[in-house]
Each structure stands twice: as C-alpha cells, then as structure tokens.
Scaffold this active site. Structure first.
Site, mmCIF file in Angstrom:
data_model
loop_
_atom_site.group_PDB
_atom_site.id
_atom_site.type_symbol
_atom_site.label_atom_id
_atom_site.label_comp_id
_atom_site.label_asym_id
_atom_site.label_seq_id
_atom_site.Cartn_x
_atom_site.Cartn_y
_atom_site.Cartn_z
ATOM 1 N N TYR A 119 0.837 -1.199 0.000
ATOM 2 C CA TYR A 119 0.000 0.000 0.000
ATOM 3 C C TYR A 119 0.875 1.254 0.000
ATOM 4 O O TYR A 119 0.666 2.176 -0.784
ATOM 5 C CB TYR A 119 -0.921 -0.004 1.223
ATOM 6 C CG TYR A 119 -1.757 1.238 1.340
ATOM 7 C CD1 TYR A 119 -2.986 1.337 0.710
ATOM 8 C CD2 TYR A 119 -1.308 2.335 2.078
ATOM 9 C CE1 TYR A 119 -3.755 2.492 0.805
ATOM 10 C CE2 TYR A 119 -2.062 3.485 2.173
ATOM 11 C CZ TYR A 119 -3.278 3.558 1.534
ATOM 12 O OH TYR A 119 -4.019 4.707 1.618
ATOM 13 N N HIS A 175 1.775 4.364 -3.166
ATOM 14 C CA HIS A 175 1.567 5.797 -2.968
ATOM 15 C C HIS A 175 2.847 6.611 -3.169
ATOM 16 O O HIS A 175 2.836 7.826 -2.992
ATOM 17 C CB HIS A 175 1.015 6.068 -1.567
ATOM 18 C CG HIS A 175 -0.446 5.814 -1.467
ATOM 19 N ND1 HIS A 175 -0.967 4.540 -1.345
ATOM 20 C CD2 HIS A 175 -1.501 6.659 -1.495
ATOM 21 C CE1 HIS A 175 -2.283 4.631 -1.294
ATOM 22 N NE2 HIS A 175 -2.640 5.892 -1.380
ATOM 23 N N TYR A 183 -4.237 16.846 1.602
ATOM 24 C CA TYR A 183 -4.544 15.419 1.749
ATOM 25 C C TYR A 183 -3.334 14.691 2.323
ATOM 26 O O TYR A 183 -2.235 14.784 1.789
ATOM 27 C CB TYR A 183 -4.896 14.848 0.380
ATOM 28 C CG TYR A 183 -5.611 13.515 0.373
ATOM 29 C CD1 TYR A 183 -5.650 12.672 1.456
ATOM 30 C CD2 TYR A 183 -6.254 13.087 -0.777
ATOM 31 C CE1 TYR A 183 -6.311 11.457 1.408
ATOM 32 C CE2 TYR A 183 -6.916 11.876 -0.842
ATOM 33 C CZ TYR A 183 -6.941 11.064 0.262
ATOM 34 O OH TYR A 183 -7.592 9.867 0.212
ATOM 35 N N TRP A 194 -8.131 3.938 -9.789
ATOM 36 C CA TRP A 194 -7.270 3.921 -8.601
ATOM 37 C C TRP A 194 -7.864 3.023 -7.521
ATOM 38 O O TRP A 194 -7.171 2.213 -6.919
ATOM 39 C CB TRP A 194 -7.068 5.337 -8.072
ATOM 40 C CG TRP A 194 -6.256 5.401 -6.824
ATOM 41 C CD1 TRP A 194 -6.707 5.566 -5.550
ATOM 42 C CD2 TRP A 194 -4.822 5.268 -6.719
ATOM 43 N NE1 TRP A 194 -5.671 5.556 -4.658
ATOM 44 C CE2 TRP A 194 -4.502 5.379 -5.349
ATOM 45 C CE3 TRP A 194 -3.800 5.075 -7.635
ATOM 46 C CZ2 TRP A 194 -3.192 5.303 -4.889
ATOM 47 C CZ3 TRP A 194 -2.497 5.008 -7.169
ATOM 48 C CH2 TRP A 194 -2.207 5.115 -5.814
ATOM 49 N N TRP A 195 -9.168 3.164 -7.285
ATOM 50 C CA TRP A 195 -9.812 2.349 -6.266
ATOM 51 C C TRP A 195 -9.702 0.865 -6.586
ATOM 52 O O TRP A 195 -9.451 0.049 -5.700
ATOM 53 C CB TRP A 195 -11.274 2.748 -6.103
ATOM 54 C CG TRP A 195 -11.466 4.125 -5.549
ATOM 55 C CD1 TRP A 195 -10.617 4.815 -4.717
ATOM 56 C CD2 TRP A 195 -12.569 4.994 -5.784
ATOM 57 N NE1 TRP A 195 -11.136 6.048 -4.434
ATOM 58 C CE2 TRP A 195 -12.335 6.195 -5.059
ATOM 59 C CE3 TRP A 195 -13.735 4.881 -6.526
ATOM 60 C CZ2 TRP A 195 -13.232 7.252 -5.072
ATOM 61 C CZ3 TRP A 195 -14.627 5.939 -6.525
ATOM 62 C CH2 TRP A 195 -14.368 7.108 -5.806
#
Length: 105
Positions: A17, A21, A40, A75-76
């Site tokens: 994960y 990113h 963000y 992306w999801w």
C-alpha cells in the site's frame, strides 16, 4: 471542510500500500484537485494495518460526485487489491468516515 476516514490494509499488504503511494499517479493528483481536494494526508499505524486519511474540500456538492471519475475508479480498483473491502463487488475499499469532534486553528 475537513474530512477524515480509516481504512485497513489486508494482512501482509501494508508495505505494498505504501509503495503504491510513492508516488501516486500524476493524473490522480490532478483529478483530486479537480474535485476540490487539498491538504490530503494518509498516515499508518505502525503496529497494525490501520490507515488514517485526512483531507480538506472546497465544495461538498462537487465532492459528492467524485465516484463519477474514471481515474478515481481505476485507482480504487488498483488499491482494492491491498485493502479490505465491504465485499468482492465493492468498487473500492471499505472507508469508515470519522466525525470531527475537536479542531484547533
């Protein structure tokens, strides 16, 4: 407006994960800004698979349409491989929204 949520990485997937990113897709950065998202950040709890996200939005109505974005949907789907979802048919990971109870400027 401030928004916050918690998501959970699947067992053994927190490092993946984090890797996904660094960096995120350039077109995703642009798309998030197009939906009025700023400031963000995502944090991880070091001794668990919990992830905490925080961001600010300019316009709630615009933000409510974010699921229409093909870039976000892609992306999801990509991130769903490493995150816990409600079920197999969910378009994205299970996000638990948090309610703000305190803020200090």
């Amino acid at each position: 407006m401030r928004k916050a949520f918690v998501i959970k990485a699947k067992a053994g997937q927190k490092e993946e994960y984090i890797k996904r990113h660094n960096p995120i897709w350039d077109e995703l950065k642009i798309e998030l800004k197009n939906y009025g998202i700023t400031n963000y950040s995502i944090f991880c709890q070091t001794d668990s698979n919990l992830l905490f996200g925080y961001f600010e939005i300019e316009n709630e109505k615009l933000f409510e349409t974010i699921e229409d974005s093909q870039i976000l949907q892609n992306w999801w789907k990509y991130m769903k491989e490493v995150l816990v979802s409600e079920d197999e048919n969910s378009i994205k990971a299970k996000e638990i929204p948090l309610i703000e109870i305190f803020h200090l400027d």
